[in-house]
Design a protein around this motif. Sequence first.
Motif, PDB file in Angstrom:
ATOM      1  N   THR A  19       0.967  -1.140  -0.116  1.00 30.73           N
ATOM      2  CA  THR A  19       0.166  -0.103  -0.230  1.00 30.73           C
ATOM      3  C   THR A  19       0.943   1.389   0.070  1.00 30.73           C
ATOM      4  O   THR A  19       2.073   1.475   0.637  1.00 30.73           O
ATOM      5  N   GLU A  20       0.258   2.353  -0.569  1.00 32.58           N
ATOM      6  CA  GLU A  20       0.984   3.515  -0.793  1.00 32.58           C
ATOM      7  C   GLU A  20       1.554   4.073   0.537  1.00 32.58           C
ATOM      8  O   GLU A  20       2.610   4.712   0.436  1.00 32.58           O
ATOM      9  N   ASP A  21       0.572   4.069   1.463  1.00 41.21           N
ATOM     10  CA  ASP A  21       1.213   4.728   2.843  1.00 41.21           C
ATOM     11  C   ASP A  21       2.321   3.936   3.396  1.00 41.21           C
ATOM     12  O   ASP A  21       2.661   4.222   4.576  1.00 41.21           O
ATOM     13  N   GLY A  22       2.447   2.624   2.965  1.00 42.77           N
ATOM     14  CA  GLY A  22       3.418   2.139   3.699  1.00 42.77           C
ATOM     15  C   GLY A  22       3.517   1.668   5.130  1.00 42.77           C
ATOM     16  O   GLY A  22       2.114   1.059   5.527  1.00 42.77           O
ATOM     17  N   PRO A  23       4.160   2.188   5.960  1.00 40.89           N
ATOM     18  CA  PRO A  23       4.174   1.811   7.422  1.00 40.89           C
ATOM     19  C   PRO A  23       3.481   2.785   8.059  1.00 40.89           C
ATOM     20  O   PRO A  23       3.314   2.614   9.194  1.00 40.89           O
ATOM     21  N   ALA A  24       2.695   3.717   7.502  1.00 38.59           N
ATOM     22  CA  ALA A  24       2.095   4.645   8.320  1.00 38.59           C
ATOM     23  C   ALA A  24       0.857   4.102   9.106  1.00 38.59           C
ATOM     24  O   ALA A  24       0.931   4.687  10.462  1.00 38.59           O
ATOM     25  N   ARG A  25       0.218   3.411   8.816  1.00 41.06           N
ATOM     26  CA  ARG A  25      -0.733   2.835   9.814  1.00 41.06           C
ATOM     27  C   ARG A  25      -0.172   2.004  10.886  1.00 41.06           C
ATOM     28  O   ARG A  25      -0.674   2.171  12.174  1.00 41.06           O
ATOM     29  N   LEU A  26       0.962   1.255  10.538  1.00 43.17           N
ATOM     30  CA  LEU A  26       1.741   0.844  11.618  1.00 43.17           C
ATOM     31  C   LEU A  26       2.374   1.629  12.551  1.00 43.17           C
ATOM     32  O   LEU A  26       2.460   1.500  13.803  1.00 43.17           O
ATOM     33  N   TYR A  52       6.695  12.549  16.000  1.00 44.78           N
ATOM     34  CA  TYR A  52       5.942  11.251  15.589  1.00 44.78           C
ATOM     35  C   TYR A  52       5.031  11.501  14.490  1.00 44.78           C
ATOM     36  O   TYR A  52       4.906  10.519  13.749  1.00 44.78           O
ATOM     37  N   ARG A  53       4.271  12.508  14.631  1.00 42.88           N
ATOM     38  CA  ARG A  53       3.430  12.879  13.640  1.00 42.88           C
ATOM     39  C   ARG A  53       4.032  12.875  12.267  1.00 42.88           C
ATOM     40  O   ARG A  53       3.593  12.470  11.188  1.00 42.88           O
ATOM     41  N   ALA A  54       5.322  13.318  12.170  1.00 46.23           N
ATOM     42  CA  ALA A  54       6.118  13.716  10.964  1.00 46.23           C
ATOM     43  C   ALA A  54       6.339  12.203  10.270  1.00 46.23           C
ATOM     44  O   ALA A  54       6.169  11.989   9.146  1.00 46.23           O
ATOM     45  N   GLU A  55       6.767  11.318  11.221  1.00 46.28           N
ATOM     46  CA  GLU A  55       6.899   9.823  10.783  1.00 46.28           C
ATOM     47  C   GLU A  55       5.808   9.098  10.104  1.00 46.28           C
ATOM     48  O   GLU A  55       5.754   8.584   9.123  1.00 46.28           O
ATOM     49  N   ALA A  62      10.767  10.977   6.616  1.00 50.03           N
ATOM     50  CA  ALA A  62      11.161  10.972   7.915  1.00 50.03           C
ATOM     51  C   ALA A  62      12.306   9.917   8.072  1.00 50.03           C
ATOM     52  O   ALA A  62      13.402   9.911   8.842  1.00 50.03           O
ATOM     53  N   PHE A  63      12.177   8.975   7.171  1.00 52.61           N
ATOM     54  CA  PHE A  63      13.230   7.619   7.120  1.00 52.61           C
ATOM     55  C   PHE A  63      13.953   7.800   5.944  1.00 52.61           C
ATOM     56  O   PHE A  63      14.647   6.767   5.302  1.00 52.61           O
ATOM     57  N   HIS A  64      14.277   8.870   5.125  1.00 49.56           N
ATOM     58  CA  HIS A  64      15.026   8.919   3.975  1.00 49.56           C
ATOM     59  C   HIS A  64      16.186   8.332   3.924  1.00 49.56           C
ATOM     60  O   HIS A  64      16.730   7.828   2.867  1.00 49.56           O
ATOM     61  N   ASP A  65      17.041   8.274   4.863  1.00 48.63           N
ATOM     62  CA  ASP A  65      18.413   7.754   4.762  1.00 48.63           C
ATOM     63  C   ASP A  65      18.350   6.320   5.445  1.00 48.63           C
ATOM     64  O   ASP A  65      19.438   5.891   5.579  1.00 48.63           O
TER      65      ASP A  65
END
Length: 166
Positions: A19-26, A52-55, A62-65
């Motif tokens: 899914t496009e949101d990937g880990p967002a729900r988790l 945390y809202r940014a992640e 948020a996790f680009h690196d």
Amino acid sequence: MTGRSDIVVVRWPGRRGATEDGPARLLTAYHLRTQAEKGEAVADAAGLPDRYRAEISDPRAAFHDDVVLLALSGDTPVGCVVVTAAVGGRSEIKRLWTDPDFRGRGIASHLMSAALAHAEQSGVGTVRLSVWKWRTGAIALYERLGFEITEPWDARDELVCMERTV
């Protein structure tokens, strides 16, 4: 990346069609549960601290690196873990979470194995993590995987710091 036929661990974002949101729900569930366990429960993601809202709102930024690994059941993310980019030969594992409806299937172990394999392939010598002391199941998992409690690098109360060589 796993040998299980019903759950597969993949790098996100990837080509597999998660899914496009990937880990967002988790990540939302992880942060809401953590806030509640700390005695600072909030009604929804809007009440979480900004970092945390940014992640949640933009995990790619948020996790680009870092490397985000997702456990998928079909195309549905049911678990996640983040391996930070190496600094000084060391990476950190963060945000290990399994959807409560999928617990007891070894998903966290598979995610951790994939995270450690990634760290090893990246030439990392040490992997560290921090975990709240009340998460005894997670601490037991980390100990089974060779992590040992170490001197804290984070001064927050009730946080256990652990590391292992890869």
